[in-house]
Design an enzyme around this catalytic site. Structure first.
Site, short mmCIF file in Angstrom:
data_model
loop_
_atom_site.label_atom_id
_atom_site.label_comp_id
_atom_site.label_asym_id
_atom_site.label_seq_id
_atom_site.Cartn_x
_atom_site.Cartn_y
_atom_site.Cartn_z
N SER A 443 0.82 -1.21 0.00
CA SER A 443 0.00 0.00 0.00
C SER A 443 0.86 1.26 0.00
O SER A 443 0.34 2.34 -0.27
CB SER A 443 -0.97 0.01 1.18
OG SER A 443 -0.43 -0.61 2.30
N HIS A 464 -3.47 -3.37 -5.89
CA HIS A 464 -3.71 -2.88 -4.54
C HIS A 464 -5.17 -3.07 -4.16
O HIS A 464 -6.05 -2.39 -4.70
CB HIS A 464 -3.30 -1.40 -4.47
CG HIS A 464 -3.49 -0.77 -3.13
ND1 HIS A 464 -3.85 0.54 -2.96
CD2 HIS A 464 -3.36 -1.28 -1.88
CE1 HIS A 464 -3.96 0.80 -1.68
NE2 HIS A 464 -3.66 -0.28 -1.01
N GLU A 476 -6.93 -1.07 -7.17
CA GLU A 476 -6.06 -0.09 -7.82
C GLU A 476 -4.90 -0.84 -8.46
O GLU A 476 -4.17 -1.56 -7.76
CB GLU A 476 -5.57 0.86 -6.71
CG GLU A 476 -4.98 2.14 -7.16
CD GLU A 476 -4.73 3.08 -5.95
OE1 GLU A 476 -4.76 2.63 -4.80
OE2 GLU A 476 -4.50 4.26 -6.20
N ASN A 514 -4.76 6.26 -1.45
CA ASN A 514 -4.15 6.65 -0.17
C ASN A 514 -3.58 8.06 -0.22
O ASN A 514 -3.53 8.77 0.78
CB ASN A 514 -3.06 5.65 0.23
CG ASN A 514 -3.68 4.35 0.73
OD1 ASN A 514 -4.85 4.34 1.13
ND2 ASN A 514 -2.93 3.28 0.69
P1 NAD Z 1 -0.58 -9.13 7.84
O1 NAD Z 1 0.50 -8.87 8.81
O2 NAD Z 1 -1.96 -9.39 8.31
O3 NAD Z 1 -0.18 -10.37 6.91
C1 NAD Z 1 1.09 -10.59 6.38
C2 NAD Z 1 1.28 -12.09 6.28
O4 NAD Z 1 2.46 -12.35 5.53
C3 NAD Z 1 1.43 -12.78 7.63
O5 NAD Z 1 0.54 -13.86 7.72
C4 NAD Z 1 2.86 -13.26 7.61
O6 NAD Z 1 3.06 -14.47 8.35
C5 NAD Z 1 3.12 -13.44 6.15
N1 NAD Z 1 4.52 -13.41 5.80
C6 NAD Z 1 5.47 -12.56 6.22
N2 NAD Z 1 6.65 -12.85 5.67
C7 NAD Z 1 6.45 -13.90 4.85
C8 NAD Z 1 7.28 -14.67 4.00
N3 NAD Z 1 8.59 -14.40 3.88
N4 NAD Z 1 6.74 -15.68 3.30
C9 NAD Z 1 5.44 -15.98 3.43
N5 NAD Z 1 4.62 -15.28 4.23
C10 NAD Z 1 5.10 -14.27 4.94
O7 NAD Z 1 -0.56 -7.91 6.83
P2 NAD Z 1 -1.71 -7.39 5.85
O8 NAD Z 1 -2.48 -6.33 6.50
O9 NAD Z 1 -2.41 -8.55 5.27
O10 NAD Z 1 -0.85 -6.68 4.71
C11 NAD Z 1 -0.15 -7.40 3.74
C12 NAD Z 1 0.27 -6.46 2.61
O11 NAD Z 1 -0.88 -5.84 2.09
C13 NAD Z 1 1.19 -5.33 3.03
O12 NAD Z 1 2.08 -5.07 1.99
C14 NAD Z 1 0.24 -4.17 3.23
O13 NAD Z 1 0.86 -2.93 3.05
C15 NAD Z 1 -0.75 -4.43 2.13
N6 NAD Z 1 -2.07 -3.82 2.32
C16 NAD Z 1 -2.67 -3.80 3.53
C17 NAD Z 1 -3.92 -3.24 3.66
C18 NAD Z 1 -4.62 -3.22 4.98
O14 NAD Z 1 -5.63 -2.53 5.11
N7 NAD Z 1 -4.15 -3.97 5.97
C19 NAD Z 1 -4.57 -2.69 2.54
C20 NAD Z 1 -3.94 -2.75 1.30
C21 NAD Z 1 -2.70 -3.31 1.21
#
Ligand code: NAD
Length: 733
Positions: A443, A464, A476, A514
């Site tokens: 994001s 995204h 997006e 964003n």
């Molecule tokens: P989260 O922490 O809930 O999930 C991340 C997951 O990735 C975890 O389950 C973790 O164990 C796993 N992980 C970490 N390293 C890893 C690896 N090397 N191999 C395999 N799995 C691995 O985070 P999230 O909120 O789901 O966000 C994930 C991505 O999405 C980020 O880049 C974030 O910026 C983006 N994002 C988040 C949102 C939001 O609202 N939370 C919205 C849009 C985009």
């Protein structure tokens, strides 16, 4: 063109079949309306015709009105568009009323010809208003069919008698969800709600309608409102019961719309005033309110963004030339909040999914998220046990990258850390074939930077999603510097498969959504820091049509995320960083442990169940309320302008390349005042000159962030509008 065909069978039943040549769905145009009128005249005048069936030659009955009709009506009366609209609408009423009266004697109510509607599938908008004018409505037992009046969703209301007829048929209370929320039902539910009369097997549809036509009596043709002694179900406004309904409805509508949606208010007025007068007068009342709504620029802007432009984007308006890129197998890396949601929407759309996380437990937890959603669907009767098994059967939860073999798309959703993402990119590329497209769900991190970890940056792209993934409609798509056309086409084809709406933007800090929403949240906090009453801040936002005030929004997304983004942005921007004043509040809140809703403590106070109980009183101790509070409009201007100016800057900088994406993305992505049609539509409504005037004033009072972008200033000088200059017609010219 022949939109309707006419045939009379040996038993004297005339069938009028709606079947627009070359189109998959029927929509009503002015020519179509004339044809329908002529066929009705023919049937009523022909003594050999005993009755009429109105049906469709397609799998559905009709999707609604051809939206050009409104423009044509407006043009019909030259420089008096309201007159053209009113008269056009009254013509529709005349045709439908003719069907309803069907030649009967207006005094004795005898001698009319029965008219049945036979709906093979979906019947929406005018596609239901025509049947509502018929004497009996038959629908094929087609669970996929949608029956309803969704006009309110695009800023208008059912204006071809649907409002008046449904309110009189069901009563104001029962009609409210159908009219005010645009609720659509399948045929069985539509029958249970009293909207249609019969649901029959598809292959018996015409036979059932015909049997009814041939057996109908005079009494079967008289609508309750045309019969003597008609009383509105649930009570007319001047009865004690009806009084309560209308009083409640009025408060409810205002509470839900905050008074910014003209259509909801107008609809309620049409029902209320219509209920006080005879039916034909009620139709005139409905036509006047309908004209009133159509003359409001909000309705045109909403139709354009939420209907025309949304559909154009979904159909691939900005898809580059490339062969079909339908996704067959997707690998989702990271089974956290986002990855789990992405796995669900993909599997639900029939795509095979490999869901990978660092541990088995995490991967399984990610898959369990789908199970949770499907279980909820089953409880509501929307998902069958087979469907649940099918969707879950498509998801393989694992830690093994070898399972990615054969994937044609990867969506990476691991931690927001460039190092972790780079490692994952390398591991994935070692496991998949050379044609696989790699998408990151980051994001905040620039796509072009993340693409450096890839050996094939032309196949690297941003997709995204917004949270919660299964609910949010926007996706997006972000092009990095080297992203190729096939990657864009892949992302667009994928978004179409999962039935969401895409926008395609170029890479820049925070992309588009964003980039606009962060200044909104920051402005809300800045106002609090200046001593503005937080209640004023929140209400100002709601009263201008934002679904959530900025303080509620930051509570939802969490203060620690805000602090993290602030730190990263400051590190990247150095001295140019503009939000020091906001950081004072954010960091102080985080220090107090007030991280937002997840901590049950944020700008709002929460009860044990996590329900907001009001603004946290401790906020005023640290940020005392100023004696002089700003005007409501001033707060609203600040909250709206920080968003729309960012949208203009995104266009100026080439991040946005299509203002339609800017408008649709704003409404679907972060709920930007939907009544306005989006930031660019709103600027067109107020005009560039007025916008610049407000910017100049705000910039002088509150700082450079409100300075009018050069593009807006130039447009003001030339008298340009955004849609006039950057709309699809202007681009095509
Ligand atoms: P989260 O922490 O809930 O999930 C991340 C997951 O990735 C975890 O389950 C973790 O164990 C796993 N992980 C970490 N390293 C890893 C690896 N090397 N191999 C395999 N799995 C691995 O985070 P999230 O909120 O789901 O966000 C994930 C991505 O999405 C980020 O880049 C974030 O910026 C983006 N994002 C988040 C949102 C939001 O609202 N939370 C919205 C849009 C985009």
């Amino acid at each position: 063109m022949t939109d309707f065909t006419y045939a009379v069978d040996a038993d004297g039943v005339a069938t009028i079949t709606w079947d627009l040549p070359g189109k998959s769905m029927n929509v009503l145009s002015l020519e179509g309306l004339r044809e329908l009128n002529d066929h009705i005249d023919t049937a009523l005048a022909d003594d050999a015709v005993k009755g009429v069936i109105i049906t469709s030659g397609k799998k559905d009955f009709a999707g609604g009105m051809d939206l050009n009709v409104i423009a044509k009506m407006k043009e019909a009366a030259g420089d008096n568009p309201a007159k053209g609209l009113f008269e056009g609408v009254m013509q529709m009423h005349a045709v439908l009323r003719k069907i309803e009266r069907a030649g009967m004697d207006p005094k004795t109510l005898k001698g009319g010809k029965p008219v049945a509607a036979a709906l093979p599938g979906t019947a929406l908008g005018i596609g239901l208003e025509i049947p509502l004018a018929c004497h009996r409505i038959f629908a094929a037992d087609n669970p996929k069919a949608k029956i309803g009046l969704p006009e309110i969703m695009v800023g208008i209301f059912p204006g071809a008698g649907g409002t008046t007829r449904l309110a009189r048929k069901l009563g104001a209370m029962a009609a409210a969800p159908l009219l005010l929320e645009g609720k659509q039902n399948d045929p069985k539910k539509a029958k249970a709600a009293g909207v249609i009369n019969e649901v029959v097997p598809a292959d018996e549809l015409l036979a059932a309608a015909k049997a009814w036509v041939l057996s109908a009596t005079d009494a079967d043709l008289v609508k309750p409102w045309d019969a003597k002694g008609y009383k509105m179900p649930g009570g007319a406004p001047y009865t004690p019961q009806g009084f309560m309904t209308f009083l409640g409805a009025s408060a409810m509508v205002h509470g839900k719309t905050m008074g910014v949606y003209p259509a909801a208010k107008a609809l309620l007025s049409a029902v209320y005033e219509g209920a006080l007068v005879p039916f034909d007068t009620a139709l005139r009342v409905e036509a006047r309110w309908f004209t009133h709504v159509l003359m409001n620029p909000s309705s045109g802007a909403m139709i354009r963004s939420l209907f025309i432009n949304k559909e154009a984007l979904e159909k691939g308006a900005n898809r580059p030339e490339a062969p079909d890129q339908t996704v067959k197998k997707v690998g989702v890396i990271g089974a956290g909040m986002m990855g789990a949601g992405i796995a669900y929407v993909s599997a639900n759309a029939g795509i095979e999914v490999v869901l990978i996380d660092a541990t088995h437990e995490a991967a399984d937890r990610g898959k369990a998220h789908s199970e949770g959603i499907l279980d909820k669907g089953m409880k509501r009767g929307r998902v069958t046990a087979e469907k649940k098994a099918e969707v879950l059967g498509r998801i393989t939860a694992t830690t093994d990258y070898a399972a990615l073999a054969g994937c044609d798309l990867i969506v990476e959703a691991v931690f927001e850390d460039p190092k972790v993402k780079a490692e994952v990119t390398a591991k994935v590329e070692a496991a998949v074939g050379p044609d696989c497209i790699f998408a990151t769900n980051t994001s905040t991190l620039p796509i072009s930077d993340l693409a450096k970890a890839s050996t094939r940056p032309d196949q690297f792209i941003g997709i995204h999603f917004f949270s919660p993934v299964d609910k949010m409609l926007l996706v997006e798509i972000i092009k990095g510097r080297e992203t190729g056309d096939r990657a864009v086409a892949k992302a667009l084809d994928y978004v179409r498969q999962i039935r969401k709406t895409p926008i395609v933007v170029n890479d820049a800090r925070f992309f588009y959504a964003n980039r606009c929403i962060i200044p909104y949240i920051n402005e809300g906090m800045r106002l609090v820091g200046e001593g503005t009453n937080p209640v004023l801040v929140e209400n100002a936002a709601r009263l201008v049509g934002m679904p959530l005030g900025p303080l509620q929004l930051v509570d939802e997304t969490s203060l620690d995320l805000g602090a993290k983004i602030a730190k990263a942005t400051k590190a990247a921007m150095g001295d140019a960083y503009p939000d020091g004043a906001v950081d004072d509040i954010v960091f102080w809140m985080v220090d107090q442990g007030r991280l937002g809703r997840k901590a049950k403590a944020g700008f709002y106070a929460y009860d044990e169940a996590g329900k907001r109980t009001g603004i946290w009183p401790g906020l005023a101790d640290r940020f005392p309320r100023a004696e002089d509070q700003p005007e409501l409009t001033e707060v609203q201007h600040r909250l709206l302008f920080v968003q729309v100016l960012e949208a203009v800057r995104a266009l100026e900088a080439g991040v946005l390349t299509d203002i339609r994406e800017g408008d649709v993305g704003a409404i679907l992505g972060w709920g930007f005042a939907p009544w306005s049609g989006g930031p660019f539509s709103w600027l067109d409504i107020i005009g560039a000159a007025r916008a610049v005037e407000i910017c100049d004033r705000l910039a002088a009072a509150h700082g450079e962030r409100f300075a009018a972008p050069a593009l807006l200033r130039e447009m003001a000088a030339k008298g340009d509008s955004f849609y006039g200059r950057f709309g699809p017609e202007a681009k095509a010219a």
